[in-house]
Scaffold this motif. Structure first.
Motif, PDB file in Angstrom:
ATOM      1  N   PHE A 228     -11.532  -9.016  -2.884  1.00 31.56           N
ATOM      2  CA  PHE A 228     -12.322  -9.814  -1.953  1.00 31.56           C
ATOM      3  C   PHE A 228     -11.872  -9.685  -0.495  1.00 31.56           C
ATOM      4  O   PHE A 228     -12.228 -10.529   0.323  1.00 31.56           O
ATOM      5  CB  PHE A 228     -12.284 -11.288  -2.364  1.00 31.56           C
ATOM      6  CG  PHE A 228     -13.226 -11.602  -3.481  1.00 31.56           C
ATOM      7  CD1 PHE A 228     -14.530 -12.010  -3.221  1.00 31.56           C
ATOM      8  CD2 PHE A 228     -12.832 -11.460  -4.797  1.00 31.56           C
ATOM      9  CE1 PHE A 228     -15.404 -12.281  -4.251  1.00 31.56           C
ATOM     10  CE2 PHE A 228     -13.704 -11.723  -5.844  1.00 31.56           C
ATOM     11  CZ  PHE A 228     -15.000 -12.134  -5.567  1.00 31.56           C
ATOM     12  N   SER A 229     -11.128  -8.633  -0.185  1.00 34.27           N
ATOM     13  CA  SER A 229     -10.725  -8.473   1.204  1.00 34.27           C
ATOM     14  C   SER A 229     -10.315  -7.031   1.491  1.00 34.27           C
ATOM     15  O   SER A 229      -9.643  -6.395   0.667  1.00 34.27           O
ATOM     16  CB  SER A 229      -9.551  -9.407   1.515  1.00 34.27           C
ATOM     17  OG  SER A 229      -9.101  -9.221   2.834  1.00 34.27           O
ATOM     18  N   VAL A 230     -10.726  -6.530   2.641  1.00 31.49           N
ATOM     19  CA  VAL A 230     -10.239  -5.242   3.137  1.00 31.49           C
ATOM     20  C   VAL A 230      -9.205  -5.479   4.241  1.00 31.49           C
ATOM     21  O   VAL A 230      -8.772  -4.539   4.900  1.00 31.49           O
ATOM     22  CB  VAL A 230     -11.398  -4.372   3.674  1.00 31.49           C
ATOM     23  CG1 VAL A 230     -12.345  -3.986   2.560  1.00 31.49           C
ATOM     24  CG2 VAL A 230     -12.149  -5.080   4.802  1.00 31.49           C
ATOM     25  N   ALA A 231      -8.803  -6.725   4.415  1.00 24.67           N
ATOM     26  CA  ALA A 231      -7.832  -7.063   5.463  1.00 24.67           C
ATOM     27  C   ALA A 231      -6.509  -6.308   5.315  1.00 24.67           C
ATOM     28  O   ALA A 231      -5.939  -5.898   6.330  1.00 24.67           O
ATOM     29  CB  ALA A 231      -7.587  -8.574   5.479  1.00 24.67           C
ATOM     30  N   PRO A 232      -5.972  -6.106   4.068  1.00 25.69           N
ATOM     31  CA  PRO A 232      -4.716  -5.350   3.979  1.00 25.69           C
ATOM     32  C   PRO A 232      -4.788  -3.972   4.618  1.00 25.69           C
ATOM     33  O   PRO A 232      -3.829  -3.533   5.266  1.00 25.69           O
ATOM     34  CB  PRO A 232      -4.488  -5.252   2.459  1.00 25.69           C
ATOM     35  CG  PRO A 232      -5.134  -6.479   1.917  1.00 25.69           C
ATOM     36  CD  PRO A 232      -6.351  -6.672   2.760  1.00 25.69           C
ATOM     37  N   GLN A 282       5.777   3.518   4.782  1.00 26.07           N
ATOM     38  CA  GLN A 282       4.842   4.509   4.249  1.00 26.07           C
ATOM     39  C   GLN A 282       4.553   4.275   2.769  1.00 26.07           C
ATOM     40  O   GLN A 282       3.398   4.341   2.323  1.00 26.07           O
ATOM     41  CB  GLN A 282       5.392   5.916   4.463  1.00 26.07           C
ATOM     42  CG  GLN A 282       5.382   6.356   5.913  1.00 26.07           C
ATOM     43  CD  GLN A 282       6.078   7.685   6.122  1.00 26.07           C
ATOM     44  OE1 GLN A 282       6.748   8.194   5.219  1.00 26.07           O
ATOM     45  NE2 GLN A 282       5.942   8.247   7.307  1.00 26.07           N
ATOM     46  N   MET A 283       5.603   3.989   1.984  1.00 27.17           N
ATOM     47  CA  MET A 283       5.406   3.759   0.558  1.00 27.17           C
ATOM     48  C   MET A 283       4.572   2.504   0.307  1.00 27.17           C
ATOM     49  O   MET A 283       3.682   2.492  -0.554  1.00 27.17           O
ATOM     50  CB  MET A 283       6.768   3.644  -0.142  1.00 27.17           C
ATOM     51  CG  MET A 283       7.545   4.949  -0.178  1.00 27.17           C
ATOM     52  SD  MET A 283       9.160   4.771  -0.966  1.00 27.17           S
ATOM     53  CE  MET A 283       8.675   4.409  -2.647  1.00 27.17           C
ATOM     54  N   LEU A 284       4.837   1.459   1.077  1.00 20.27           N
ATOM     55  CA  LEU A 284       4.081   0.225   0.904  1.00 20.27           C
ATOM     56  C   LEU A 284       2.617   0.420   1.285  1.00 20.27           C
ATOM     57  O   LEU A 284       1.708  -0.039   0.586  1.00 20.27           O
ATOM     58  CB  LEU A 284       4.705  -0.889   1.747  1.00 20.27           C
ATOM     59  CG  LEU A 284       4.098  -2.284   1.597  1.00 20.27           C
ATOM     60  CD1 LEU A 284       4.149  -2.743   0.145  1.00 20.27           C
ATOM     61  CD2 LEU A 284       4.832  -3.280   2.495  1.00 20.27           C
ATOM     62  N   SER A 285       2.390   1.099   2.391  1.00 21.19           N
ATOM     63  CA  SER A 285       1.011   1.334   2.821  1.00 21.19           C
ATOM     64  C   SER A 285       0.269   2.218   1.830  1.00 21.19           C
ATOM     65  O   SER A 285      -0.901   1.982   1.527  1.00 21.19           O
ATOM     66  CB  SER A 285       0.991   1.963   4.210  1.00 21.19           C
ATOM     67  OG  SER A 285       1.644   3.220   4.214  1.00 21.19           O
ATOM     68  N   PHE A 289      -3.207   1.312  -0.175  1.00 21.61           N
ATOM     69  CA  PHE A 289      -4.369   2.210  -0.214  1.00 21.61           C
ATOM     70  C   PHE A 289      -4.678   2.621  -1.650  1.00 21.61           C
ATOM     71  O   PHE A 289      -5.836   2.762  -2.037  1.00 21.61           O
ATOM     72  CB  PHE A 289      -4.112   3.449   0.644  1.00 21.61           C
ATOM     73  CG  PHE A 289      -3.982   3.147   2.106  1.00 21.61           C
ATOM     74  CD1 PHE A 289      -4.759   2.159   2.693  1.00 21.61           C
ATOM     75  CD2 PHE A 289      -3.068   3.823   2.892  1.00 21.61           C
ATOM     76  CE1 PHE A 289      -4.636   1.864   4.042  1.00 21.61           C
ATOM     77  CE2 PHE A 289      -2.939   3.530   4.245  1.00 21.61           C
ATOM     78  CZ  PHE A 289      -3.723   2.558   4.818  1.00 21.61           C
ATOM     79  N   GLY A 290      -3.616   2.816  -2.444  1.00 19.07           N
ATOM     80  CA  GLY A 290      -3.801   3.205  -3.842  1.00 19.07           C
ATOM     81  C   GLY A 290      -4.546   2.151  -4.639  1.00 19.07           C
ATOM     82  O   GLY A 290      -5.325   2.479  -5.547  1.00 19.07           O
ATOM     83  N   GLU A 291      -4.308   0.860  -4.327  1.00 15.55           N
ATOM     84  CA  GLU A 291      -5.033  -0.208  -5.010  1.00 15.55           C
ATOM     85  C   GLU A 291      -6.534  -0.069  -4.785  1.00 15.55           C
ATOM     86  O   GLU A 291      -7.338  -0.200  -5.716  1.00 15.55           O
ATOM     87  CB  GLU A 291      -4.559  -1.575  -4.505  1.00 15.55           C
ATOM     88  CG  GLU A 291      -3.234  -2.036  -5.079  1.00 15.55           C
ATOM     89  CD  GLU A 291      -3.356  -2.426  -6.541  1.00 15.55           C
ATOM     90  OE1 GLU A 291      -4.432  -2.934  -6.944  1.00 15.55           O
ATOM     91  OE2 GLU A 291      -2.387  -2.220  -7.281  1.00 15.55           O
ATOM     92  N   TYR A 292      -6.928   0.199  -3.572  1.00 12.72           N
ATOM     93  CA  TYR A 292      -8.357   0.344  -3.269  1.00 12.72           C
ATOM     94  C   TYR A 292      -8.926   1.617  -3.883  1.00 12.72           C
ATOM     95  O   TYR A 292     -10.042   1.604  -4.420  1.00 12.72           O
ATOM     96  CB  TYR A 292      -8.570   0.341  -1.754  1.00 12.72           C
ATOM     97  CG  TYR A 292      -8.388  -1.016  -1.128  1.00 12.72           C
ATOM     98  CD1 TYR A 292      -9.434  -1.930  -1.077  1.00 12.72           C
ATOM     99  CD2 TYR A 292      -7.160  -1.405  -0.595  1.00 12.72           C
ATOM    100  CE1 TYR A 292      -9.267  -3.187  -0.511  1.00 12.72           C
ATOM    101  CE2 TYR A 292      -6.984  -2.657  -0.034  1.00 12.72           C
ATOM    102  CZ  TYR A 292      -8.039  -3.549   0.004  1.00 12.72           C
ATOM    103  OH  TYR A 292      -7.868  -4.788   0.550  1.00 12.72           O
TER     104      TYR A 292
END
Length: 327
Positions: A228-232, A282-285, A289-292
Motif C-alpha cells: 500500500f505504499s511506494v514511499a520506501p 546498497q544492500m538495504l535498498s 527494491f526486491g520486495e517490489y
C-alpha cells in the motif's frame, strides 16, 4: 430498500488452521446467536491446509447442520487467501469475518447486523485494548501502524482487525480485486464506505497458540507496507540523492585541502567505515527494491490465489464459475 428477515442471508466466514479443538465450542456459542438474529444464515469454514483434524471436524459439523459448509484447501495458502476464498464462495447479502479461536465474541454479531440494516456497508469491530497481547507484539503493532499510517496510501485503526461485517456490495468489490499478496485490513480501508464501528473485549484463545510468531508478523508487516505504499522507494531515492550531495561536498573540501595544505595520509578507519556504511545502504535498498520486484513477479505469473481440494455442504450447482475450486 426493505431488508426483511426473510430476505436476509448472512454468511459467516471462519478461516481455520489447526483449530480442531475450537470448532465445536465456536459453533456452540455462535449458532444460538445466529438463530436469535431471525435471519437465514450460512457458516463457511475454510481449512487452510491444517495438519490436525480440522477438516474432519468441519465435515462432521456440515453433516449435522446443512447451514454449515466447508472449503478444504489443497495446502496452506495463508489466512489472507482463506478470507478471500470465503468471500468468493459466500452467498449472503452480508458477510461476517470471524476468527475460529473464540477471541472474537460472536455475541456482538446482532449489533453488527443492526448497523447494517440501518444502512452501513461495513461494520468494524474495534477492540477496547490490547492487554491480551504480549509486550513485543503490542508495541510492535503500535510501531507498524505508526509507520503504515505515516507512509501508506490509506489509514488504519490500530485496534481494528479482521472481525467485521461486509455488505454484499463490498464483497463484490473485494472479489474483483485480483492481487495475490493481499492485506485485507488495507483493502477494507482502501474501499472506503465510511465504516461504522463497535467495540468489544478480546477474549483469551479457547485452546491452542497463536499461529503468527514474531518472524511471521515481521514479514507480514513488510509485505503489508509494500502493498500500500511506494514511499520506501521514494525515501531511498532521497537518501541516494542526499548521499551524493554529501559526497560532492566532501570531495570539494578534499580538493581545497590538497591545493592549500597538500595531500595528507588517508585515514584507514574512515575508509573502512565508509565502505561498510555504503555497502549496508546498497544492500538495504536492493532488498526494498526486491520486495517490489517480487510482487510484480507474483502478479504477472497469474497463478490462482488458492486451490480448493474439497467442498463440504455446497450444492453442486453453486459457484459454477469456479467449480474446480481454482481461483
Amino acid at each position: 430498500m426493505n431488508q426483511s428477515s426473510e430476505q436476509i442471508i448472512l454468511s459467516v466466514i471462519v478461516p481455520c488452521f489447526n483449530e480442531e479443538e475450537n470448532l465445536f465450542p465456536l459453533c456452540d456459542r455462535m449458532l444460538p446467536v445466529l438463530r436469535n438474529c431471525a435471519v437465514s444464515y450460512e457458516i463457511i469454514f475454510i481449512d487452510d491446509g491444517s495438519i490436525d483434524g480440522t477438516a474432519s471436524k468441519i465435515d462432521q459439523l456440515s453433516e449435522k447442520n446443512p447451514n454449515i459448509k466447508g472449503l478444504i484447501f489443497s495446502r496452506n495458502f495463508g489466512k489472507e487467501l482463506a478470507l478471500a476464498a470465503g468471500l468468493r464462495y459466500a452467498s449472503g447479502r452480508a458477510s461476517v469475518l470471524i476468527d475460529a479461536d473464540l477471541q472474537h465474541p460472536p455475541e456482538i454479531i446482532p449489533e453488527m447486523l443492526a448497523k447494517w440494516k440501518a444502512g452501513a456497508k461495513m461494520v468494524t469491530a474495534v477492540r477496547r485494548d490490547r492487554t491480551k497481547d504480549n509486550f513485543l507484539r503490542r508495541w510492535g503493532s503500535v510501531f507498524f501502524y505508526w509507520i503504515f499510517n505515516l507512509i501508506g496510501e490509506v489509514k488504519l485503526n490500530n485496534s481494528a482487525g479482521d472481525y467485521r461485517l461486509l455488505d454484499q456490495r463490498v464483497v463484490e468489490i473485494l472479489n474483483n480485486m485480483p492481487e495475490r499478496a493481499r492485506f485485507s485490513k488495507g483493502l477494507f480501508s482502501w474501499i472506503g464506505f465510511n465504516p461504522e464501528t463497535i467495540t468489544f473485549d478480546v477474549e483469551s484463545r479457547h485452546t491452542g497458540n497463536a499461529k503468527f510468531n514474531l518472524l511471521k508478523l515481521t514479514v507480514y508487516s513488510i509485505s503489508s507496507v509494500v502493498s500500500f505504499s511506494v514511499a520506501p522507494i521514494r525515501i531511498w531515492f532521497l537518501i541516494g540523492l542526499s548521499v551524493l550531495l554529501i559526497c560532492a561536498i566532501y570531495a570539494a573540501i578534499i580538493t581545497i585541502e590538497v591545493f592549500f595544505y597538500g595531500i595528507e595520509q588517508p585515514g584507514y578507519v574512515t575508509t573502512i567505515i565508509l565502505i561498510i556504511l555504503f555497502g549496508g545502504i546498497q544492500m538495504l535498498s536492493l532488498g526494498i527494491f526486491g520486495e517490489y520486484i517480487g510482487r510484480i513477479l507474483l502478479e504477472v505469473k497469474g497463478r490462482p490465489q488458492f486451490i480448493v481440494a474439497e467442498k463440504l455442504g455446497f450444492p453442486d450447482k453453486d459457484n459454477d464459475s469456479d467449480r474446480n475450486g481454482i481461483c
